[in-house]
Structures are given as structure tokens and as C-alpha cells.
Design a protein around this motif. Structure first.
Motif, PDB file in Angstrom:
ATOM      1  N   UNK A 323     -26.937 -10.873  33.364  1.00  0.00           N
ATOM      2  CA  UNK A 323     -27.436 -11.736  32.286  1.00  0.00           C
ATOM      3  C   UNK A 323     -27.066 -13.182  32.603  1.00  0.00           C
ATOM      4  N   UNK A 324     -28.020 -14.110  32.573  1.00  0.00           N
ATOM      5  CA  UNK A 324     -27.643 -15.515  32.772  1.00  0.00           C
ATOM      6  C   UNK A 324     -26.797 -16.023  31.602  1.00  0.00           C
ATOM      7  N   UNK A 325     -25.813 -16.841  31.905  1.00  0.00           N
ATOM      8  CA  UNK A 325     -24.999 -17.426  30.817  1.00  0.00           C
ATOM      9  C   UNK A 325     -24.600 -18.855  31.185  1.00  0.00           C
ATOM     10  N   UNK A 326     -24.215 -19.590  30.167  1.00  0.00           N
ATOM     11  CA  UNK A 326     -23.991 -21.025  30.318  1.00  0.00           C
ATOM     12  C   UNK A 326     -23.058 -21.471  29.200  1.00  0.00           C
ATOM     13  N   UNK A 334     -17.104 -25.197  21.289  1.00  0.00           N
ATOM     14  CA  UNK A 334     -17.380 -24.509  22.550  1.00  0.00           C
ATOM     15  C   UNK A 334     -18.664 -23.710  22.353  1.00  0.00           C
ATOM     16  N   UNK A 335     -19.733 -24.198  22.981  1.00  0.00           N
ATOM     17  CA  UNK A 335     -21.012 -23.489  22.887  1.00  0.00           C
ATOM     18  C   UNK A 335     -21.125 -22.561  24.084  1.00  0.00           C
ATOM     19  N   UNK A 336     -21.468 -21.314  23.835  1.00  0.00           N
ATOM     20  CA  UNK A 336     -21.664 -20.365  24.938  1.00  0.00           C
ATOM     21  C   UNK A 336     -22.987 -19.648  24.718  1.00  0.00           C
ATOM     22  N   UNK A 337     -23.771 -19.627  25.768  1.00  0.00           N
ATOM     23  CA  UNK A 337     -25.116 -19.079  25.656  1.00  0.00           C
ATOM     24  C   UNK A 337     -25.297 -17.952  26.654  1.00  0.00           C
ATOM     25  N   UNK A 338     -25.901 -16.868  26.201  1.00  0.00           N
ATOM     26  CA  UNK A 338     -26.153 -15.740  27.100  1.00  0.00           C
ATOM     27  C   UNK A 338     -27.598 -15.301  26.938  1.00  0.00           C
ATOM     28  N   UNK A 339     -28.225 -14.891  28.036  1.00  0.00           N
ATOM     29  CA  UNK A 339     -29.616 -14.443  27.991  1.00  0.00           C
ATOM     30  C   UNK A 339     -30.559 -15.615  27.823  1.00  0.00           C
TER      31      UNK A 339
END
Ligand SMILES: Cc1cc2nc3c(=O)[nH]c(=O)nc-3n(C[C@H](O)[C@H](O)[C@H](O)COP(=O)(O)OP(=O)(O)OC[C@H]3O[C@@H](n4cnc5c(N)ncnc54)[C@H](O)[C@@H]3O)c2cc1C
Length: 408
Positions: A323-326, A334-339
Motif C-alpha cells: 500500500x502506498x503511504x506518505x 502529524x498527517x499520515x496517508x495510506x492508499x
């Protein structure tokens, strides 16, 4: 040892990971890594965060220990730029005129800042932010500035705005779209972020373009907007996106379209030429309604793409299927993004957005395809598993905080 070297152009995340993974997997040909910057490979994310606030020290930036390249038998040549590629002869020309023969060539040339095409963008006090040297220049300018204008309300622009505000500057962000991060976030999240920045003393000007930068004696003093307004400032940081460094590939006839086109193992249209990292537009693992290709600008994509390419080099091909994450740090968020969220996905909030601790989950055909978390690192980690396993979930359970997502 095989005599035909792997030559890597670009000494940053993708190039370094490719070399490291190739060695781990038993690739024993010589490796030459060329980088046109003067610094050994270093971490870029802190450049718009801790390096500007002063919380990150420069000695913590190197990607690998001082002896890594020697120990791994990687011939790291800094301050060298590759200027031409001949895929027929399998040679690379360098800026000093020398010619390198390769067995495999890896293009890990990354991306550079998109220029702002208006008058005055070459004035003193106007900065890009891509390299360590750029960050040192911005930090130095900030120590003498009180009013900063950031052009571009994307991740880098907003991180820079947060860091400049933390250093005491009065900051205005100008974004041409009517909302922040419109390509990555739904309106709900854009609105949340806009409020968060405004509450933390960052002024936002949304939906307005920049007509010119102007000032006296060659220094920037104003950002002139397309509605005639003028923002006074002592410095400007541009954060209007990047463009992939495809020129070497393009001139050699390697297929490019928004980056160098590759398969899931980094292979390009040219024999023995691979491309990895920000410069590569790679075949994506199939997800329902997802894109066929992706050129992601993230550490995860650079590292995982490089690992996949290295596996093919070592004769053990293993495409990346995760899964791409950033992530992004803005103020105390703290922003964390997945998919990858897409327009039309059902958006379910978990947690109260007012408290700055929540996640937005995105459902497509009933399954979790993406999640954006704010100050919820454990939920972010869990979301990566839910997305990877395409877990189907009842939206009501998802929004109910008393329901333990781990049971899924
Ligand atoms: C300020 C900033 C903050 C970021 N924050 C985050 C974050 O929080 N999270 C995240 O996931 N990602 C973040 N990123 C993105 C991340 O840094 C990139 O995705 C990553 O650096 C890509 O690595 P790469 O090796 O593909 O390319 P790059 O890091 O761009 O490296 C390419 C290298 O190749 C060199 N090069 C190019 N052409 C040649 C040539 N012809 N000859 C020799 N050398 C050449 C370039 O100068 C450069 O050194 C951030 C980026 C920046 C700039």
C-alpha cells in the motif's frame, strides 16, 4: 565479479536503496553511483520541517552511515552530472567529458521544482526548496525576514508555512485552487487543514493566481495577485510542485509520459535501462477503480520501487504489491496517508476533527481503499493492513470509536 557495472544516476533515496537492496540480494557486479549534488545521500523530508525550525541538526541527515558505500563496494561519485545517454552503445557521458560503460543503467534522477512563470521570480529573496543547499538558503533568509509569502498550498508549501510561522515570521500562503491540497484530499479535509493553519497564524489566500513578484534593488518585496492585491514580504518560497528529471531518458528515446515509463520492476522501454523513484511512472498494482500507473513522489514509493527493481537485477523478481503511504508534518499535526483515495469514494470520519485527532477512511465497493489520519499513528498503521487486505467494513462500525478496528 561480473565486469559490467550497474551505473546509477542520482544519489538519493531511490539510488541508494537500489544499490543497498541489490547487494543484500547478492548482486555482485561493480556499482557506480553518480550524484550531481555535493552532499552524500541525505534525508529530504526534514528540509521543509526540522531543518527550517532548527529542530533537526545537519549531522542527523545522512541516509546511511559514513562507511556504508565503501563497505558495500559502491563507488559513490558526488559532484558529477550525467549529460548524455547512448542506449545502443550502453554508455553515459558525464559533465567532465568522460564516458562510462554500463551493464545496467538505473535512472534515479528524481524531480526538480517547477518554476513560477511570472516576472520577478528571479529576484533575490525568492527560493525553491528541493535540496539541502536550498534549505540552508531559506533558513538563512528567514533569520533576517519578518514577512514571508509561500506560493503553493501543497504539502511542501504548508510544511514550510508551518516552519516559518514557528520561527516567528508572519506568513501568507497563496494557492491558486479554491481549496488546499485539492488533488489529494476531499473538501472536508481541505477545510479542516485551512482552519488549522488559520488558527495557527498562517494567512491563506485561496483561489488566486500570482501575476508577478516585484521589488526594489533586485530584492523581492511584493507578491502581486491576479485580482490586483499586493502582499508585502521580505522573502518568497515557491512550492508549486515538481517536474521529473526525464531529459537523459527522453534524449535517448526512452519512453516517457509524466516520468519515465516502467513496468512494476522498474524496466523501461530501453534494454538494460531501469528507472526508479520520483522520476519513474510505474505500473501500479491493480485495485478496483485505481490508476493503471503511478508516479508517486514519496520516500515509500522510492524505496519500495527500488527494492522491486533490485530484486529483478538479482534474478529474484518481486514487484511491490503493498500500500502506498506518505506523511506530512504541519504545526503540531502529524498527517499520515495510506492508499489512494479517488473522487466518489465514500468518506467515513472516525474521531472528532475538532480535537486534531481523527482519521478519514475511504470506502470503495464496501472495502477500505485509503485512510488519512491526523495525530493517530496507530490507526494509520492499522489502516495500511486494512487496505492491503481490502477489508470490507460496515461504515457505522468504522465511525464508532468503541468498536476495536483490530478485531478486523
Ligand atoms: C522539502 C521536501 C520535503 C519532503 N517531505 C516528504 C515527506 O514528508 N514524506 C515523503 O514521503 N516524501 C517527502 N518528500 C519527497 C521525497 O523526498 C522524494 O519522494 C524522494 O526524495 C525521491 O527520491 P529520489 O531518489 O527518487 O529522487 P531525489 O531525492 O529527487 O534525488 C534525485 C537525485 O538525482 C540527482 N540528479 C538528477 N539528475 C542528475 C544527473 N543527470 N546526473 C547526476 N545526478 C542527477 C538530483 O540532483 C538528486 O540529488 C519531500 C521532498 C522535499 C523536497
Amino acid at each position: 565479479m561480473n565486469a559490467s557495472p550497474l551505473v546509477i544516476v542520482g544519489a538519493s533515496y531511490a539510488g541508494t536503496q537500489l544499490a543497498a537492496s541489490a547487494r543484500e540480494l547478492g548482486f555482485d557486479a561493480p556499482i557506480v553511483m553518480l550524484g550531481d549534488e555535493r552532499h552524500a545521500p541525505y534525508q529530504r523530508p526534514p528540509l521543509s520541517k526540522g531543518v527550517l525550525t532548527g529542530k533537526t541538526t545537519l549531522d542527523s541527515l545522512p541516509l546511511r552511515g559514513a562507511d556504508f558505500f565503501d563497505v558495500q563496494g559502491i563507488d559513490l561519485r558526488l559532484g558529477h552530472r550525467a549529460t548524455a545517454l547512448n542506449t545502443g552503445a550502453q554508455t553515459l557521458t558525464l559533465d567532465d567529458g568522460s564516458i562510462l560503460k554500463y551493464g545496467t543503467l538505473a535512472l534515479a534522477t528524481g524531480a526538480r521544482c517547477r518554476p513560477l512563470p511570472v516576472t520577478g521570480s528571479d529576484l533575490e529573496g525568492v527560493f525553491n526548496l528541493r535540496t539541502l543547499d536550498d534549505a540552508l538558503r531559506v533558513s538563512d533568509a528567514l533569520s533576517k525576514a519578518t514577512r514571508a509569502c509561500v506560493i503553493g498550498g501543497g504539502f511542501i508549501g504548508l510544511e514550510v508555512a508551518s516552519a516559518l510561522a514557528a520561527r516567528g515570521a508572519s506568513v501568507t500562503v497563496v494557492e491558486s485552487q479554491p481549496r488546499l491540497l485539492a488533488r489529494s484530499f476531499p473538501p472536508l479535509m481541505s477545510e479542516y487543514l485551512a482552519n488549522a493553519h488559520r488558527q495557527r497564524n498562517v494567512e491563506l489566500v485561496l483561489g488566486r493566481g500570482v501575476r508577478a513578484l516585484s521589488g526594489a534593488s533586485g530584492r523581492v518585496e511584493h507578491v502581486e495577485l491576479d485580482d490586483g492585491r499586493r502582499i508585502d514580504c521580505d522573502m518568497v518560497v515557491l512550492g508549486i510542485g515538481v517536474q521529473p528529471n526525464v531529459e537523459l531518458a527522453q534524449q535517448a528515446g526512452v519512453a516517457c509520459d509524466n516520468g519515465i515509463l516502467t513496468d512494476a520492476l522498474g524496466r523501461t522501454s530501453a534494454p538494460n535501462v531501469i528507472a526508479v523513484g520520483d522520476v519513474a511512472n510505474t505500473e501500479a498494482p491493480t485495485t478496483p477503480g485505481g490508476p493503471a500507473r503511478m508516479r508517486l513522489e514519496s520516500i515509500q514509493a522510492a524505496n519500495d520501487g527500488a527494492r522491486a527493481a533490485a530484486s529483478a537485477l538479482a534474478g529474484k523478481p518481486q514487484p511491490f504489491e503493498g500500500v502506498p503511504w506518505f506523511w506530512s508534518d504541519q504545526h503540531n499535526l502529524k498527517l499520515q496517508m495510506a492508499g489512494l483515495a479517488m473522487p466518489g469514494d465514500e468518506v467515513i470520519a472516525r474521531g472528532d476533527m475538532q480535537t486534531d485527532r481523527f482519521s478519514l477512511f475511504y470506502l470503495r465497493e464496501g472495502a477500505v481503499v485509503a485512510a488519512h489520519s491526523v495525530n493517530r499513528p496507530a490507526e494509520h498503521m492499522l489502516s495500511r493492513k486494512l487496505i492491503a487486505r481490502r477489508v470490507r467494513i460496515d461504515p457505522q462500525q468504522l465511525s464508532d470509536e468503541s468498536f476495536d478496528l483490530k478485531t478486523l
